[in-house]
Enzyme design. Structure first.
Site, PDB file in Angstrom:
ATOM      1  N   CYS A 114       0.938  -1.073   0.058  1.00  0.00           N
ATOM      2  CA  CYS A 114      -0.130   0.010  -0.093  1.00  0.00           C
ATOM      3  C   CYS A 114       0.820   1.277   0.003  1.00  0.00           C
ATOM      4  O   CYS A 114       1.846   1.313   0.695  1.00  0.00           O
ATOM      5  CB  CYS A 114      -0.921  -0.017   1.298  1.00  0.00           C
ATOM      6  SG  CYS A 114      -1.983   1.334   1.421  1.00  0.00           S
ATOM      7  N   GLU A 158      -9.180  -0.741  -2.877  1.00  0.00           N
ATOM      8  CA  GLU A 158      -9.474   0.872  -3.034  1.00  0.00           C
ATOM      9  C   GLU A 158     -10.556   1.054  -2.271  1.00  0.00           C
ATOM     10  O   GLU A 158     -10.786   2.129  -1.383  1.00  0.00           O
ATOM     11  CB  GLU A 158      -9.560   1.416  -4.504  1.00  0.00           C
ATOM     12  CG  GLU A 158      -8.192   1.235  -5.387  1.00  0.00           C
ATOM     13  CD  GLU A 158      -7.058   1.449  -4.554  1.00  0.00           C
ATOM     14  OE1 GLU A 158      -7.134   2.629  -3.782  1.00  0.00           O
ATOM     15  OE2 GLU A 158      -5.936   0.904  -4.784  1.00  0.00           O
TER      16      GLU A 158
END
Ligand code: FHF
Ligand code: ZN
Length: 191
Positions: A114, A158
């Site tokens: 991430c 997301e």
């Protein structure tokens, strides 16, 4: 131009908030941000630009990662063919929703990373193999799409950001490398 300086990191409270729906039509500032998010991803995947601005190559980014708590994401998944062909998926998604998904799960063989997490986190992140999503583009047009495998995983990562969920929340903390039954592992090249 957005760079890694604009990306908030693990520990920032905004990453744990449930983001607000975006009202349509978008304001000019929201349209600008949306375009910058997609440009960030394209730049981060360009070797020369990424090196020059020290961008970490990414396939997705969510507005909360830029400290904007709104339901807006950008996704740019390149082609998996060696030739310079069209991306597998590239769009800005406003108020995206998963309207249905497969029972079958999948995960990336190398786990996930991430932009907001500056450490390696080991472990499988179970995701739905197929999803059907609904979203609006920046012009307010409604889209309904079916995605599988890598693009499906990226969109789920997301949408999790929009709900304050980090990828490592989904790793089995007792046994990070445990694979649920009937889960198919997807090969994955990173960075
Ligand atoms: C990435 N990078 O994009 C990862 C991180 C599975 O919320 O996957 O934190 F650049 C968004 C081809 C294949 C080209 C992979 C979702 C990961 C989302 C961004 N890079 C890639 C590529 C990549 C996160 N993120 C490791 C930065
Ligand atoms: Zn992320």
């Amino acid at each position: 131009m957005l760079t890694m300086k604009n990306v908030i990191r693990e520990g920032h409270p905004t990453l744990r908030k449930v983001a607000e729906p975006v009202t349509l039509p978008l304001t000019n500032d929201e349209k600008e941000l949306a375009m910058e998010m997609l440009d960030f991803l394209k730049n981060s995947q360009d070797t020369d630009i990424a090196e020059k601005y020290e961008l970490r190559p990414g396939v997705g980014i969510a507005a909360p990662q830029l400290n904007v708590s709104k339901r807006m994401i950008a996704v740019h998944v390149p082609s998996d063919l060696p030739e310079d062909t069209a991306p597998q998926f590239s769009d800005i998604l406003i108020n995206p929703r998963i309207i249905s998904h497969s029972v079958k799960q999948t995960c990336l063989s190398e786990g996930e990373g991430c932009l907001s997490v500056d450490r390696e986190v080991q472990g499988y992140v179970p995701r739905n193999k197929r999803i059907r999503i609904e979203y609006f583009d920046t012009d307010g047009n409604k889209h309904n799409k079916r995605l599988k495998d890598f693009p499906s995983i990226v969109i789920q990562h997301e949408i999790d950001h929009l709900n304050g969920i980090m990828f490592f929340d989904r790793i089995d903390s007792d046994n990070p490398m445990a694979l649920p039954k009937d889960l198919e592992v997807l090969g994955y090249e990173e960075e």
